[in-house]
Each structure stands twice: as structure tokens, then as C-alpha cells.
Design a protein around this motif. Structure first.
Motif, PDB file in Angstrom:
ATOM      1  N   PHE A 242       0.962  -1.149   0.001  1.00 31.22           N
ATOM      2  CA  PHE A 242      -0.075   0.081  -0.136  1.00 31.22           C
ATOM      3  C   PHE A 242       0.973   1.406   0.033  1.00 31.22           C
ATOM      4  O   PHE A 242       2.014   1.274   0.166  1.00 31.22           O
ATOM      5  N   ALA A 243       0.131   2.276  -0.311  1.00 34.18           N
ATOM      6  CA  ALA A 243       1.048   3.730  -0.376  1.00 34.18           C
ATOM      7  C   ALA A 243       0.449   4.512   0.763  1.00 34.18           C
ATOM      8  O   ALA A 243      -0.628   4.509   1.226  1.00 34.18           O
ATOM      9  N   ARG A 244       1.378   5.478   1.025  1.00 34.49           N
ATOM     10  CA  ARG A 244       1.041   6.449   1.906  1.00 34.49           C
ATOM     11  C   ARG A 244       2.091   7.774   1.657  1.00 34.49           C
ATOM     12  O   ARG A 244       2.998   7.606   1.062  1.00 34.49           O
ATOM     13  N   THR A 245       1.585   8.832   2.587  1.00 32.96           N
ATOM     14  CA  THR A 245       2.423  10.116   2.299  1.00 32.96           C
ATOM     15  C   THR A 245       3.354  10.271   3.498  1.00 32.96           C
ATOM     16  O   THR A 245       2.748  10.348   4.614  1.00 32.96           O
ATOM     17  N   ALA A 246       4.481  11.105   3.354  1.00 33.06           N
ATOM     18  CA  ALA A 246       5.187  11.502   4.477  1.00 33.06           C
ATOM     19  C   ALA A 246       4.931  13.130   4.522  1.00 33.06           C
ATOM     20  O   ALA A 246       5.662  13.591   5.512  1.00 33.06           O
ATOM     21  N   GLN A 247       4.154  13.505   3.589  1.00 33.98           N
ATOM     22  CA  GLN A 247       3.843  15.059   3.753  1.00 33.98           C
ATOM     23  C   GLN A 247       2.914  15.250   4.698  1.00 33.98           C
ATOM     24  O   GLN A 247       1.895  14.600   4.922  1.00 33.98           O
ATOM     25  N   SER A 248       3.011  16.403   5.536  1.00 34.01           N
ATOM     26  CA  SER A 248       2.080  16.604   6.647  1.00 34.01           C
ATOM     27  C   SER A 248       1.755  18.087   6.662  1.00 34.01           C
ATOM     28  O   SER A 248       2.551  18.903   6.563  1.00 34.01           O
ATOM     29  N   SER A 249       0.634  18.495   6.777  1.00 31.69           N
ATOM     30  CA  SER A 249       0.233  19.718   7.067  1.00 31.69           C
ATOM     31  C   SER A 249       0.684  20.563   8.136  1.00 31.69           C
ATOM     32  O   SER A 249       0.622  21.844   8.360  1.00 31.69           O
ATOM     33  N   MET A 250       1.129  19.730   9.325  1.00 36.91           N
ATOM     34  CA  MET A 250       1.896  20.399  10.463  1.00 36.91           C
ATOM     35  C   MET A 250       3.330  21.015  10.167  1.00 36.91           C
ATOM     36  O   MET A 250       3.800  21.775  11.013  1.00 36.91           O
ATOM     37  N   ARG A 251       3.646  20.894   8.733  1.00 38.59           N
ATOM     38  CA  ARG A 251       4.853  21.556   8.530  1.00 38.59           C
ATOM     39  C   ARG A 251       4.572  22.983   8.586  1.00 38.59           C
ATOM     40  O   ARG A 251       5.623  23.761   8.406  1.00 38.59           O
ATOM     41  N   GLU A 252       3.320  23.413   8.294  1.00 39.52           N
ATOM     42  CA  GLU A 252       2.941  24.969   8.402  1.00 39.52           C
ATOM     43  C   GLU A 252       3.591  25.508   9.730  1.00 39.52           C
ATOM     44  O   GLU A 252       3.918  26.610   9.764  1.00 39.52           O
ATOM     45  N   ILE A 253       3.727  24.855  10.777  1.00 41.44           N
ATOM     46  CA  ILE A 253       4.199  25.231  11.905  1.00 41.44           C
ATOM     47  C   ILE A 253       5.589  24.678  12.220  1.00 41.44           C
ATOM     48  O   ILE A 253       6.428  25.605  12.542  1.00 41.44           O
TER      49      ILE A 253
END
Length: 359
Positions: A262-273
Motif C-alpha cells: 500500500f502507499a502513504r505520504t510522508a507529507q504533513s500539514s503540520m509543516r506549516e508550523i
């Protein structure tokens, strides 16, 4: 005394209980190993990682991940069984090394919502059960700290005010100064439940390199995988979590174990902080691995998109083009759950309680 603090973002904010505790107890060597948006599984990983690095065992561990366990349970990223086994392993780890342990059990802001309240009760029961089973000091709860928990003690749904943090720190400081925090009792029923595999143990394949990364919350060796690279991780059990670093270049990766992929992402919206974010990604699918876990960055975008997608906490779209995306990973945690082990531990606890009642 050398005190290790393991907690979530309430331990990390500048006005939080950990900063207040350091101000109240300057005579002690207090090390704050906080990380937000993770739960008790990360606390266990941090203890294992510290020992792997040859760090001396602390004289006391204050463990504050109950609030995050509630959030993760409510969101479906952890389970009661996983929290139970992580806490049991934390208590056993401290028991075998003669380290006193204190559970600081904060909660989200009370709203009256039934679902969150149910999660609070479940997590509270687990912490109390582990504390009793291992002879840990009684859990420090909002009732211990405030008497009555109120919404105005919070600045937002998950963080205490500065004033409430001071009250929390004073309670913990008094317990530490009183010298009444015991070493947990080791369990003869406890078998290894988790397997922590660091990046140094992974087998790189293709476009991979090892990098040393330093940050305020976690520093160490990471395996950086570029497309088309892959890595094999030796370990047995269900995949419980992956310790990753999310950056602008982080993207979609593939997990394969046994016949499942399966696939998933390591990108997170918490990177805005936090632009470069260390995070433990819980696996919701928890595939079973037998020394065959592969974590890869394939270069076929359409084939990767066709795989089943596993949700992550607060995901975001990758910031870099597909071909330029990277994955930086420090460790993975394998979990060998056992219903019978938990049943026997509960039976043993009840037997001890009944034995005491007859005295």
C-alpha cells in the motif's frame, strides 16, 4: 537527580508543564524529550533509542502521553491494545533498569462530546490498570491537579494555559521532592512485545544514503531514500509505526510486507508550523512482517497511485515534483500483540488484589 520527561506538545510549549517544572527544580538535571502529535508508542521508542545510544539510565521518568493517546484512539490511528502493550513495555523497561516511573495523564479540553469522553475513559482505565499491575505510583490526573477540570484551563482543545501548567508542574515537583515514586514491578509474564529497528539496521537498495540529522526533538541517523530506491527492514510482527522526518521534499512511498502493499505520504500539514517535522507515523493497516518489510520510493507514479492508500495524520500534498521526492526514515516499530498475555496480566492483577483483601 537526573529526570527524563517524555511527553507531547504540552511538554514542549514554552509555558508548558515541563518548562515550569524545570524552573521549580533547578537543582535537578531535567531532560525534556518531548514530541508532539505522537503517543505512548513513541515514548517507548525514545527509551529504547536512548539506551541504544549508550545513554545512562535516568533516575526518574515522567511519562505524559495519555492526552495524545486519547486523540490518536479517537482518530483511529491507535488501538486500546496497542496503548496497553506500549505502556506495559514502558513499565517493564523501567522495572528492569531500576528506574522510577510516573504517569502524568492529561486530557483534552472537556467538551461533553460522547465519543471523545469514551476514549478518555478507555485510556484512563488502561493507564490505571498498568500502574496497578506494575506497582507504579498512582497516575497524576486532572482530578489530582485541579480537583475539578474546567474548559477555561485550556488555551485550545489540547493545551493547558500557563497557569494550569504551573499547577500541574507543582504537583509533579511535590511528588518528586517527596521521594515516594517507586520503581515499577517487573512482570514475569512479560515477553518482548515490540521490536525497534533503527535506520542503521536497514538494508538500502538503489538510491539511498545515510544522513545524520540534528533537531531539538530528535537527532540521529536517518536513511534517505530517493526515487527509485528501496530498503529492507529486519523485524518480525505487525508494523506499528515509522519514525519519519517530513520536509518540503517528502512524498508518497510504498510499504510492502508479505503479500500486502500500500502507499502513504510522508507529507504533513503540520509543516506549516514546523517546516522540518519529526513524526511517528502510526500504521492503521498494521501488516504482518517476517523480516520482509520493504519501504520504497518507486519511480512509476501511476503504479504507486493505483495501490491502496493508507491515511496519515493531517496529510498534505507533496511540495516537490514526483521525481524529486525523498523519504527520510529513522526507525520502524514492529508489534507482536497477544490477547492471552493481556488476559493473564489482568488475571494476575485480580489475584493479587483478592489476596490482599484476605489479609
Amino acid at each position: 537527580m537526573r529526570v527524563m520527561l517524555l511527553g507531547g506538545s504540552n511538554a514542549g510549549v514554552y509555558f508548558g508543564w515541563a518548562a515550569q517544572l524545570q524552573g521549580l527544580m533547578p537543582e535537578h538535571e531535567i531532560t525534556n524529550r518531548f514530541l508532539g502529535a505522537v503517543g505512548s508508542l513513541y515514548g517507548l521508542a525514545r527509551l529504547i533509542e536512548a539506551e541504544r545510544r549508550g545513554e545512562a539510565a535516568p533516575d526518574l521518568v515522567v511519562f505524559e502521553y495519555a492526552l495524545n493517546d486519547v486523540i490518536l484512539l479517537d482518530a483511529g490511528f491507535t488501538t486500546a491494545a496497542l496503548v496497553h502493550d506500549a505502556l506495559a513495555s514502558v513499565a517493564q523497561h523501567c522495572a528492569e533498569r531500576g528506574v522510577p516511573l510516573l504517569f502524568l495523564c492529561l486530557r483534552p479540553r472537556p467538551t461533553g462530546g460522547r465519543r471523545v469522553s469514551a476514549c478518555v475513559r478507555r485510556i484512563d482505565r488502561i493507564y490505571r490498570r498498568i500502574a496497578k499491575a506494575h506497582g507504579v505510583a498512582p497516575c497524576v490526573t486532572p482530578a489530582t491537579i485541579f480537583g475539578e477540570e474546567r474548559a477555561e484551563q485550556f488555551v485550545d482543545p489540547h493545551h493547558l494555559t500557563a497557569e494550569a501548567s504551573v499547577r500541574c508542574a507543582k504537583v509533579v515537583a511535590d511528588l518528586i521532592s517527596g521521594g515516594a515514586i517507586p520503581v515499577p514491578r517487573a512482570s514475569r509474564l512479560h515477553a518482548p512485545i515490540f521490536d525497534y529497528v533503527s535506520a542503521s539496521q536497514a538494508e538500502p537498495q538503489g538510491r539511498c544514503r545515510r544522513v545524520e540529522i540534528a533537531s531539538t526533538v530528535f537527532s540521529g541517523s536517518f536513511l534517505e531514500i530517493a526515487r527509485p530506491g528501496a530498503s529492507r527492514w529486519p523485524g518480525r510482527g505487525r508494523l506499528a509505526g515509522l519514525l519519519l522526518r517530513s520536509t518540503h521534499e517528502s512524498g508518497v512511498y510504498r510499504i510492502t510486507a508479505g503479500a500486502r502493499a500500500f502507499a502513504r505520504t510522508a507529507q504533513s500539514s503540520m509543516r506549516e508550523i514546523v517546516p522540518n517535522l519529526i513524526l511517528l507515523h502510526y500504521s492503521r493497516r498494521r501488516p504482518r512482517a517476517d523480516f520482509d518489510l520493504e519501504i520504497a520510493m518507486p519511480d512509476d507514479e501511476s503504479a504507486l497511485a493505483a495501490l491502496p492508500q493508507e491515511k496519515t495524520l493531517l496529510p498534505a500534498e507533496p511540495g516537490a515534483p514526483f521525481a524529486e521526492q525523498r523519504l527520510q526514515i529513522a526507525a520502524v516499530m514492529f508489534w507482536s500483540p497477544s490477547f492471552w498475555r493481556r488476559w493473564l496480566a489482568l488475571l494476575s492483577l485480580r489475584f493479587r488484589q483478592e489476596k490482599r483483601s484476605f489479609r
